[in-house]
Design a protein around this motif. Structure first.
Motif, PDB file in Angstrom:
ATOM      1  N   GLU A 105      12.041   1.707  -9.328  1.00 25.67           N
ATOM      2  CA  GLU A 105      11.946   0.730  -8.245  1.00 25.67           C
ATOM      3  C   GLU A 105      13.237  -0.070  -8.133  1.00 25.67           C
ATOM      4  O   GLU A 105      13.946  -0.256  -9.116  1.00 25.67           O
ATOM      5  N   ILE A 106      13.486  -0.533  -6.939  1.00 28.80           N
ATOM      6  CA  ILE A 106      14.496  -1.554  -6.702  1.00 28.80           C
ATOM      7  C   ILE A 106      13.716  -2.817  -6.383  1.00 28.80           C
ATOM      8  O   ILE A 106      12.878  -2.823  -5.475  1.00 28.80           O
ATOM      9  N   CYS A 107      13.953  -3.882  -7.129  1.00 29.94           N
ATOM     10  CA  CYS A 107      13.242  -5.146  -6.926  1.00 29.94           C
ATOM     11  C   CYS A 107      14.130  -6.090  -6.122  1.00 29.94           C
ATOM     12  O   CYS A 107      15.289  -6.306  -6.473  1.00 29.94           O
ATOM     13  N   ILE A 108      13.569  -6.644  -5.069  1.00 28.07           N
ATOM     14  CA  ILE A 108      14.312  -7.505  -4.159  1.00 28.07           C
ATOM     15  C   ILE A 108      13.586  -8.835  -4.055  1.00 28.07           C
ATOM     16  O   ILE A 108      12.425  -8.889  -3.620  1.00 28.07           O
ATOM     17  N   PHE A 132      23.203  -2.337  -0.463  1.00 30.09           N
ATOM     18  CA  PHE A 132      22.873  -0.968  -0.081  1.00 30.09           C
ATOM     19  C   PHE A 132      23.864  -0.460   0.956  1.00 30.09           C
ATOM     20  O   PHE A 132      24.254  -1.185   1.867  1.00 30.09           O
ATOM     21  N   PHE A 148       9.341  -5.855  -3.043  1.00 28.12           N
ATOM     22  CA  PHE A 148       9.745  -7.181  -2.590  1.00 28.12           C
ATOM     23  C   PHE A 148       8.906  -8.225  -3.310  1.00 28.12           C
ATOM     24  O   PHE A 148       7.679  -8.209  -3.234  1.00 28.12           O
ATOM     25  N   TRP A 163      12.174  -4.280   6.523  1.00 27.99           N
ATOM     26  CA  TRP A 163      12.811  -3.099   5.944  1.00 27.99           C
ATOM     27  C   TRP A 163      11.956  -1.845   6.151  1.00 27.99           C
ATOM     28  O   TRP A 163      12.496  -0.745   6.310  1.00 27.99           O
ATOM     29  N   ASN A 190      11.227   3.563  -4.966  1.00 28.89           N
ATOM     30  CA  ASN A 190      10.502   2.628  -4.104  1.00 28.89           C
ATOM     31  C   ASN A 190      11.209   1.284  -4.118  1.00 28.89           C
ATOM     32  O   ASN A 190      11.939   0.964  -5.054  1.00 28.89           O
ATOM     33  N   TRP A 191      10.981   0.491  -3.091  1.00 30.44           N
ATOM     34  CA  TRP A 191      11.505  -0.869  -3.015  1.00 30.44           C
ATOM     35  C   TRP A 191      10.346  -1.827  -3.198  1.00 30.44           C
ATOM     36  O   TRP A 191       9.302  -1.685  -2.559  1.00 30.44           O
ATOM     37  N   ARG A 215       4.484   0.953   3.817  1.00 30.64           N
ATOM     38  CA  ARG A 215       4.452  -0.164   2.884  1.00 30.64           C
ATOM     39  C   ARG A 215       3.018  -0.563   2.613  1.00 30.64           C
ATOM     40  O   ARG A 215       2.127  -0.308   3.410  1.00 30.64           O
TER      41      ARG A 215
END
Length: 116
Positions: free
Chosen positions: A7-10, A67, A52, A22, A49-50, A30
């Motif tokens: 995951e990318i955590c934002i 990005f 948030f 997004w 996955n992203w 989502r």
């Protein structure tokens, strides 16, 4: 031991709104996980996955990571994403072949030139 990039955590002041934005930009589905975080599900082969995460503070400085997206048609994608609410920003980049934009919470990202 093996690590998998999952995951990318934002961090986001409004995780639902930013995750929805997004999701529209990327065209990814989502949902909300059990912790109340917004998850964008990357299609197979599109990366992690992203996720948030809601935080109480606003973004105040330039991102330390961002990005880069490579489109088929840079001009069309820049116009589309601006139409969704992104804005052009100047971070001192000069006149590069890429376009620097910010999402609704000010997170920088780039749309690169199409590959020849």
């Amino acid at each position: 031991m093996t690590l998998t990039f999952d995951e990318i955590c934002i961090d986001a002041h409004d995780a639902t709104a930013l995750g929805d934005w997004w999701s529209r930009v990327l065209g990814w589905p989502r949902d909300i996980d059990d912790d109340g975080d917004v998850v964008l599900h990357a299609p197979p082969g599109a990366g992690p996955n992203w996720l948030f995460l809601a935080v109480p503070d606003d973004k105040v400085v330039k991102n330390r990571i961002h990005f880069d997206f490579r489109p088929d048609d840079q001009r069309a994608e820049v116009e589309r994403v601006i139409g969704l609410g992104a804005r052009r920003i100047d971070i001192g980049q000069g006149e590069p072949s890429w376009v620097v934009l910010a999402d609704p919470e000010g997170n920088e990202f780039c749309i690169l030139a199409a590959e020849d």
